[in-house]
Scaffold this motif. Structure first.
Motif, short mmCIF file in Angstrom:
data_model
loop_
_atom_site.label_atom_id
_atom_site.label_comp_id
_atom_site.label_asym_id
_atom_site.label_seq_id
_atom_site.Cartn_x
_atom_site.Cartn_y
_atom_site.Cartn_z
N MET A 45 0.84 -1.44 0.03
CA MET A 45 0.13 -0.05 -0.05
C MET A 45 0.85 1.42 0.00
O MET A 45 0.40 2.32 -0.48
N SER A 78 4.00 0.13 -10.39
CA SER A 78 4.19 -1.21 -9.74
C SER A 78 4.54 -2.10 -11.11
O SER A 78 3.50 -2.42 -11.75
N LEU A 128 5.94 -7.91 -10.85
CA LEU A 128 4.92 -9.07 -11.27
C LEU A 128 5.48 -10.12 -10.48
O LEU A 128 4.68 -11.23 -10.48
N VAL A 172 4.28 -11.06 -5.92
CA VAL A 172 2.72 -10.70 -5.96
C VAL A 172 2.31 -10.16 -4.82
O VAL A 172 2.40 -10.97 -3.53
N SER A 173 2.19 -8.91 -4.50
CA SER A 173 1.88 -8.32 -3.12
C SER A 173 0.21 -8.14 -3.41
O SER A 173 -0.17 -7.23 -3.99
N VAL A 174 -0.33 -8.76 -2.49
CA VAL A 174 -1.85 -8.93 -2.48
C VAL A 174 -2.10 -7.58 -1.48
O VAL A 174 -2.66 -7.99 -0.16
N SER A 175 -2.12 -6.39 -2.35
CA SER A 175 -2.16 -5.12 -1.31
C SER A 175 -3.55 -5.35 -0.79
O SER A 175 -3.81 -4.58 0.50
N ALA A 182 -5.77 -7.30 0.15
CA ALA A 182 -5.79 -8.30 1.42
C ALA A 182 -4.81 -7.94 2.57
O ALA A 182 -5.30 -7.97 3.73
N ASP A 183 -3.76 -7.68 2.27
CA ASP A 183 -2.79 -7.13 3.37
C ASP A 183 -3.38 -6.26 4.22
O ASP A 183 -3.06 -6.18 5.43
N VAL A 199 -9.37 -12.34 5.65
CA VAL A 199 -8.05 -12.02 4.84
C VAL A 199 -7.53 -13.12 4.19
O VAL A 199 -7.01 -13.11 3.17
N LEU A 225 -9.48 -13.83 1.23
CA LEU A 225 -9.18 -12.99 0.13
C LEU A 225 -7.77 -13.36 -0.73
O LEU A 225 -7.51 -13.21 -1.85
N LYS A 226 -6.79 -13.65 0.21
CA LYS A 226 -5.36 -13.89 -0.25
C LYS A 226 -5.38 -15.08 -1.22
O LYS A 226 -4.67 -15.09 -2.17
N ARG A 263 -3.23 -13.58 -13.84
CA ARG A 263 -2.41 -12.54 -13.61
C ARG A 263 -3.30 -11.23 -12.93
O ARG A 263 -3.08 -10.28 -13.42
N VAL A 286 -4.09 -10.08 -10.28
CA VAL A 286 -3.62 -9.12 -9.18
C VAL A 286 -2.64 -8.13 -9.72
O VAL A 286 -2.64 -6.90 -9.42
N SER A 287 -1.84 -8.55 -10.62
CA SER A 287 -0.92 -7.77 -11.41
C SER A 287 -1.48 -6.84 -12.03
O SER A 287 -1.21 -5.55 -12.23
N ASP A 338 -3.22 -4.23 -9.60
CA ASP A 338 -2.29 -3.52 -9.01
C ASP A 338 -1.44 -2.43 -10.14
O ASP A 338 -1.55 -1.34 -9.73
N SER A 376 -2.06 1.41 -9.02
CA SER A 376 -0.83 1.94 -8.59
C SER A 376 -0.37 3.29 -9.29
O SER A 376 0.80 3.80 -8.94
#
Ligand code: HEM
Lengths: 181, 393
Positions: free
Chosen positions: A1, A8, A11, A14-17, A19-20, B17, B20-21, B32, B34-35, B38, B42
């Motif tokens: 975050m 970003s 690749l 994989v940061s599961v933002s 969810a974190d 959580v 979700l993860k 892909r 999430v990528s 993201d 971002s």
């Protein structure tokens, strides 16, 4: 975050933002729950009318119909089984249509007069009277009903639906009992 | 220790959580996702973007509202003149929540055009269409034209007196053009008159063709916007960047919630009326187009029958359509590199003049052929919007 100001491209990592975010700080935890509740409330408020609109047909019940004159009594002599059209009131969008979309089999036997909806209780095809075999036969999946409407063969789960019937002033009248026939 | 410290993640939170993860990992491993999210979330944007930068998202939200409510309306609407009016009445009066769906669509359409104008104004004000964003500006002009056509075609569909006569006048206007005029009118109407053929055409455009065009253009618009990145405020090109999510998304969300509130208040307080059913024999009083076409309609009135060898109407039509030409050409007319207002004095004066012209014509179009009462005095305005008769108390 807190990838402030970076593109970003991560690749591999994989940061599961999203969810974190829930795991760590209590303040965040609280705010997240608040935000989620707010979103859910909004979605419900906006979605409810949509669902109700889509389910509107459930509210229009087919009411018990009026008595309808089918034909003169003389047209159905003793021993005869004949098919006649009758009106089914139907809400077709804005229109209350009352087209002659129903078929009713009227049968006169000694001492009784019956009216059967032609709709097969299996999957809704129209049955036909077969005098040779003395049954109502369904052309779709071979359902068979006796002259009294009882299931005598094939897959139908229930006897044929009966309509209310009466003779008055030299004519035959029927009325559906409310539910779809 | 603040009270917030008392809030500890519960077992339920941890489970949520974990779930979700796990879902995210599943989708990431395969497509892909999430990528991608993201990547979209971002994108660094200047931290000092103001509220005007949320107007595009407001347009997007209103577009979504139009799609959802439009699909629902299409379930009951019948595009035929013997049935259109009755089916709209049925939606309005009998279908559960039908009135709400119809009103959201009608008010949503008007708010969307308003929001588009404001969004466009912000892009214009900050010179955000300058190189390399000229093409996205053109796509924007295409979206504006498509949305106006949405409004024009949709207005006929309820088939009430106002919609019938406004569409009749609206489709009549291009008829004045030489050579192509009469062809154009016939093609638009599907014949000489406004008939079931016209309703069929307008309905097809409104529910099949235009949605396709608009969705395609919006996709391009957003993809190109993401590719270039949003422009910074003029003169603040080097301000600190923050990720799009959650910083700017938060701002967008607030604007969208406000729009939602305005939309619902309008729907409840001032619902759009369904007038009498269309009657080709009786023209009602005060037939006017929708407010966003008023300026063009009014403009044409000020031209004399004949100007030299040309019809005055044609000159009016060509000149008012020219406004869209000017709009499309903005990146060319405003050719300097600077985006600060003081570097674009000439162009901004031109833009302001056109804007004031359009606004005054809209007001004149609104008050013309109407009695306006103010402080006990009633003034009648004639067809050109000049005050005519004054009556006291
Ligand atoms: C359905 C209609 C439209 C939607 C959904 C839409 C959506 C958006 C969004 C979300 C943005 C980014 C954020 C913002 O600036 O608010 C944007 C930027 C932009 N829009 Fe639109 N827009 C629409 C119509 C238009 C119109 C009519 C024009 C102009 C004629 C236009 C020109 C632009 C330009 C040039 C940008 C880039 C601005 C920059 O990079 O700073 N758009 N649009």
């Amino acid at each position: 975050m807190n990838r402030v100001g970076t593109e970003s491209g991560a690749l591999e990592d994989v940061s599961v933002s999203a969810a974190d975010a829930g795991g760590g700080l209590p303040r965040r935890c609280m705010l997240l729950r608040l935000a989620a509740a707010l979103q859910a409330a909004t979605a419900a408020a906006l979605g409810l009318p949509v669902v109700r609109f889509l389910l509107a047909p459930l509210r229009s019940r087919v009411a018990a119909s009026e008595w309808q004159r089918l034909t003169a009594s003389a047209d159905v002599p003793l021993g005869a089984t004949i098919a006649l059209k009758y009106r089914i009131p139907e809400a077709e969008g804005y229109r209350q249509s009352a087209a002659d979309t129903g078929t009713v089999w009227v049968a006169r036997r000694p001492g009784r007069l019956d009216a059967f909806s032609a709709v097969c209780t299996h999957l809704g095809c129209n049955v036909a009277w077969e005098p040779a075999r003395n049954v109502f036969a369904c052309p779709c999946h071979g359902g068979l009903f006796s002259a009294a409407g009882q299931v005598v063969g094939g897959p139908p789960p229930r006897p044929l639906t009966q309509l209310e019937i009466k003779e008055e002033g030299g004519a035959i009248w029927v009325r559906s009992k409310g539910n779809r026939v | 220790m603040s009270y917030l410290d008392l809030v500890q993640p519960t077992a339920g939170d941890r489970l949520a959580v974990r779930a979700l993860k796990a879902t995210a990992r599943f989708l990431e491993d395969r497509i892909r996702l999430v990528s991608l999210v993201d990547f979209l979330a971002s994108k660094p944007v200047p931290h000092d973007l103001n509220w005007a930068y949320t107007l595009g998202s407001v347009c997007l939200f209103l577009l979504a509202n139009q799609i959802v409510t439009g699909v629902l309306l299409a379930l009951y609407y019948r595009p035929a003149i013997s049935e259109a009016y009755e089916s709209v009445r049925h939606i309005e009066e009998e279908v559960t929540c039908g009135w709400l769906v119809r009103q959201l669509h009608a008010w949503g359409a008007n708010l969307m055009i308003l929001a588009l104008c404001f969004h466009m104004a912000r892009v214009l004000w900050y010179g955000s269409y300058k190189k390399p964003r000229e093409i996205n500006w053109l796509i924007g002009v295409g979206l504006l034209l498509a949305t106006l056509t949405f409004g024009f075609t949709g207005y006929l569909l309820p088939w009430d007196q106002l919609s019938y006569w406004a569409s009749k006048v609206g489709t009549e206007i291009p008829g004045a053009l030489p050579v192509i005029g009469s062809v154009l009118v016939k093609v638009m109407r599907g014949g000489e008159e406004i008939t079931g053929a016209t309703v069929g055409r307008f309905y097809t455009l409104h529910t099949l063709v235009l949605p396709g065009i608009v969705l395609g253009l919006v996709f391009l618009h957003l993809a190109i916007m993401r590719y270039h990145g949003i422009t910074a405020l003029p003169g603040k090109e080097h301000s600190r960047k923050v990720p799009f999510f959650p910083h700017h998304v938060m701002k967008d969300a607030i604007s969208i919630y406000l729009t939602l509130a305005v939309l619902y208040v309008l729907v409840v307080v001032s619902p759009w009326k369904l007038h009498e059913k269309a009657d080709a024999l009786v023209t009602p009083e005060g037939v006017k187009p929708e407010w966003y076409f008023l300026w063009m309609y009014q403009f044409i009135k000020y031209f004399p029958q004949q100007i030299g060898f040309m019809s005055g109407k044609v000159v009016g039509i060509v000149l008012s359509s020219g406004v869209f030409g000017l709009l499309a050409l903005a990146p060319v007319l405003d050719f300097g590199e600077g985006r600060l207002i003081q570097q674009r004095k000439l162009f901004m004066s031109l833009a302001l003049a056109v804007l004031l012209g359009v606004l005054s014509l809209t007001v004149l179009g609104y008050i013309c052929e109407r009695d306006i009462s103010l402080l006990g005095t009633t003034i009648h305005f004639d067809i050109k919007g000049f005050p005519e008769k004054v009556t006291g108390k």
